[in-house]
Design a protein around this motif. Structure first.
Motif, PDB file in Angstrom:
ATOM      1  N   TRP A  39       0.890  -1.078   0.039  1.00 22.06           N
ATOM      2  CA  TRP A  39       0.117   0.030   0.028  1.00 22.06           C
ATOM      3  C   TRP A  39       0.959   1.390   0.062  1.00 22.06           C
ATOM      4  O   TRP A  39       0.524   2.127  -0.469  1.00 22.06           O
ATOM      5  N   GLY A  43       1.111   4.399  -2.620  1.00 24.41           N
ATOM      6  CA  GLY A  43       0.633   5.592  -2.209  1.00 24.41           C
ATOM      7  C   GLY A  43       1.860   6.736  -2.785  1.00 24.41           C
ATOM      8  O   GLY A  43       1.749   7.672  -3.134  1.00 24.41           O
ATOM      9  N   THR A  44       3.201   6.114  -2.754  1.00 24.68           N
ATOM     10  CA  THR A  44       4.500   6.660  -3.191  1.00 24.68           C
ATOM     11  C   THR A  44       4.429   6.905  -4.619  1.00 24.68           C
ATOM     12  O   THR A  44       4.711   8.152  -5.255  1.00 24.68           O
TER      13      THR A  44
END
Length: 495
Positions: A39, A43-44
């Motif tokens: 996750w 997100g990065t």
């Protein structure tokens, strides 16, 4: 984010009746604590994709074709009517250009943030989300190291990089749908694969053919009980593609003739070329691999997987997209630029995971494959747009961008405008803008704004000389100069 599981209609790969038996899945720790990093990776990537596309936009490097068109489409849906695009032509019905009703889902978000930037952020989120199913599947079947390498290589692959960096496109919706569908298909969750695939018919008219091939692969790998599901899915894809073309022809101002002429890759009705598959028939199969750029693109599609993707039947799902690109006589379709690789990458990397799993790759052999994939990906990385994120120029403020914003601020909301191709996206969310110098633009707009210093490789459709002549002619016809600064020229018909 897990794909919905199927029921009795699904079977694991090793029971599908295929010649190769799937390797047993490695045991892996479960629970949020074991997968938080996947996750975090997504997100990065979302932040990286967003930063890149927004910086490109802020540097005046986005385009009326296509970002300006798509913000006008979403703005139309948000205003409660069928989509039109002034960039395409005065009140041009976009459902006569491409069948992409899925864009309507952005309308509620546009109510909250009525900005062209919404589309760029939404695209970044959709593409980043596609990493999740691939990384989770790789982790379940091959282990955490494979999830890191394959997820990372997919995320920075040239097709993803080129797509994220070039405006916004409806194909962004197809990327996660394909990733979830192929992950489910490779895992033997056939019903889930069909459910994830079916919405593709709302993304673009040609994706009904992709759904049809997914249905064929479901029937192939699903045994007796999966055969019915696969054939129904394939039939639904073909029916949807046919219905989409009929819808497009009914909305296009020129009907069937106008639609097919406008989508001749060679340049339309007056191009003098048959284009596409008709041209391919003239050339024979040699036309699929000439000029050499087509072969280069095919090699680059498969090289990050060390060509192991060829060992998976999932790669067949790329055939409709690959074939129309190779058959096209429009050079942009042959190469690695623009957004045309977006659809290919999730298919290729899903096939890579499937091939490794079916071969039973583990231990040193698996690490060799992963190392090779990472090496090829890193070798290609500096040649594609994500490399811009580590270039100082990307983060520096462009003084001309501030000047452009100050000049464009003189144009009132709701005005009719003709603008340079690179300025149109900055006006499309608050004015009725079309492209200056393009023959199909609305004539006699209230405002004209031109960037006379745009770089030659970003200049379209006129040369510098043509542009200056056109500006002088506009002044003769009654336009007055409102502002002229650092190459930006603003004209108005108002007294």
């Amino acid at each position: 984010m897990q794909a919905p599981t199927g029921n009795a209609a699904t079977v694991p790969p090793q029971q599908s009746g295929t010649a190769e038996q799937a390797a047993p899945e490695p045991a892996a720790a479960s629970g949020p604590g074991a997968t938080w990093w996947i996750w975090a990776m997504a997100g990065t990537l979302f932040l990286a994709y967003t930063a890149l596309s927004l910086r490109i936009h802020e540097h005046l490097l986005s385009h009326s074709f296509d970002l300006g068109i798509f913000v006008q489409v979403v703005r139309s849906y948000a205003d409660g009517h069928l989509p039109v695009s002034e960039v395409k032509g005065p009140d041009f019905p976009v459902l006569g250009d491409h069948f992409s009703p899925i864009l309507a889902v952005l309308a509620p978000l546009y109510w909250l943030w009525p900005s062209v930037k919404l589309l760029l952020v939404a695209q970044a989120a959709l593409v980043a989300a596609s990493v999740l199913p691939l990384a989770f599947w790789a982790r379940r079947t091959l282990g955490s190291a494979a999830a890191v390498v394959i997820g990372g290589c997919y995320a920075v692959s040239w097709g993803i990089a080129s797509g994220v960096a070039y405006d916004f496109h409806e194909w962004a919706f197809a990327v996660p749908l394909l990733a979830f569908s192929l992950t489910a298909l490779g895992s033997g969750r056939l019903r889930a694969a069909a459910y994830w695939a079916l919405p593709l018919v709302l993304v673009k008219e040609d994706l009904g053919l992709t759904v049809a091939v997914i249905g064929v692969v479901i029937a192939w790998r699903g045994g007796r009980r999966g055969r019915r599901l696969g054939l129904v899915t394939a039939a639904a894809g073909l029916a949807a593609a046919t219905l989409a073309v009929l819808t497009l022809a009914s909305f296009h101002p020129g009907g069937f003739d106008g639609y097919f002429a406008s989508h001749n890759p060679g340049g339309g009705a007056d191009s003098g070329s048959d284009g596409g598959f008709v041209e391919l028939l003239h050339q024979g199969t040699l036309g699929l691999i000439t000029p050499q750029e087509k072969v280069t693109t095919l090699i680059l599609m498969l090289a990050p997987t060390l060509f192991l993707a060829l060992r998976s039947p999932l790669l067949l799902i790329a055939l409709p997209t690959v074939m129309w690109r190779l058959a096209s006589d429009y050079p942009a379709h042959w190469g690695t630029s623009y957004h045309y690789g977006l659809l290919i990458m999730p298919i290729v990397f899903a096939a890579f995971i499937d091939a490794l799993h079916r071969r039973g790759a583990s231990g040193r052999s698996l690490y060799r494959y992963l190392a090779g994939s990472a090496a090829v990906t890193l070798l290609l990385l500096p040649h594609f747009p994500l490399w811009q994120l580590v270039q100082p120029a990307t983060w520096q403020t462009d003084p001309r961008s501030a000047v452009a914003r100050s000049v464009m601020a003189e144009i009132p909301d709701g005005a009719t405008v003709q603008a340079s191709n690179n300025l149109g996206p900055h006006l499309a969310d608050r004015t009725s803008v079309s492209v200056y110098g393009w023959g199909d633009s609305r004539p006699d707009p209230e405002w004209i704004i031109v960037d006379t210093k745009v770089a030659p490789n970003h200049r379209w459709p006129m040369s510098v000389r043509q542009e200056l002549i056109a500006l002088d002619f506009a002044r003769i016809r009654g336009y007055r100069t409102v502002k002229e600064k650092d190459g930006f020229v603003l004209l108005s018909r108002k007294g």
